[in-house]
Scaffold this motif. Sequence first.
Motif, PDB file in Angstrom:
ATOM      1  N   UNK A   1      38.553  41.058  44.660  1.00  0.00           N
ATOM      2  CA  UNK A   1      39.277  42.295  44.363  1.00  0.00           C
ATOM      3  C   UNK A   1      39.288  42.611  42.873  1.00  0.00           C
ATOM      4  N   UNK A   2      39.380  43.877  42.573  1.00  0.00           N
ATOM      5  CA  UNK A   2      39.462  44.319  41.174  1.00  0.00           C
ATOM      6  C   UNK A   2      40.719  43.771  40.514  1.00  0.00           C
ATOM      7  N   UNK A   3      41.861  43.923  41.192  1.00  0.00           N
ATOM      8  CA  UNK A   3      43.132  43.438  40.653  1.00  0.00           C
ATOM      9  C   UNK A   3      43.487  42.145  41.368  1.00  0.00           C
ATOM     10  N   UNK A   4      43.185  41.043  40.735  1.00  0.00           N
ATOM     11  CA  UNK A   4      43.592  39.735  41.247  1.00  0.00           C
ATOM     12  C   UNK A   4      44.219  38.962  40.101  1.00  0.00           C
ATOM     13  N   UNK A   5      45.262  38.274  40.423  1.00  0.00           N
ATOM     14  CA  UNK A   5      46.077  37.626  39.393  1.00  0.00           C
ATOM     15  C   UNK A   5      46.008  36.108  39.550  1.00  0.00           C
ATOM     16  N   UNK A   6      45.398  35.412  38.600  1.00  0.00           N
ATOM     17  CA  UNK A   6      45.378  33.952  38.662  1.00  0.00           C
ATOM     18  C   UNK A   6      46.726  33.389  38.197  1.00  0.00           C
ATOM     19  N   UNK A   7      47.301  32.523  39.009  1.00  0.00           N
ATOM     20  CA  UNK A   7      48.583  31.900  38.693  1.00  0.00           C
ATOM     21  C   UNK A   7      48.422  30.399  38.910  1.00  0.00           C
TER      22      UNK A   7
END
Length: 93
Positions: free
Chosen positions: A27-33
């Motif tokens: 996905x374009x907006x993916x957030x690594x945490x």
Amino acid sequence: MPYEWLAGAMERLAGVEPHEVLQVLGARWRRPVPAAGPMRLLTVWGRTRAGRPLIVVLRHEADLDYLIVAARQMTDTEAAEHARWERLQEEEQ
């Protein structure tokens, strides 16, 4: 980033389809945490093409290689937090 499935991980997905996991990872907006704990795990928060909010758990293997360990739908609280993060990303563009 190459992704492979941890042996048996696909069979343990609870209510999440393998193609949804791959959609989140691409996905374009993916957030690594980073995940807490002794293992080298990373969670990736994102949405499927249909907009379903998921968290994918990855284990770092070497260099840019990651194993897909698990995935689940976000809780309502997590989804609200992620939606705030998405809005910030859009504002910065």
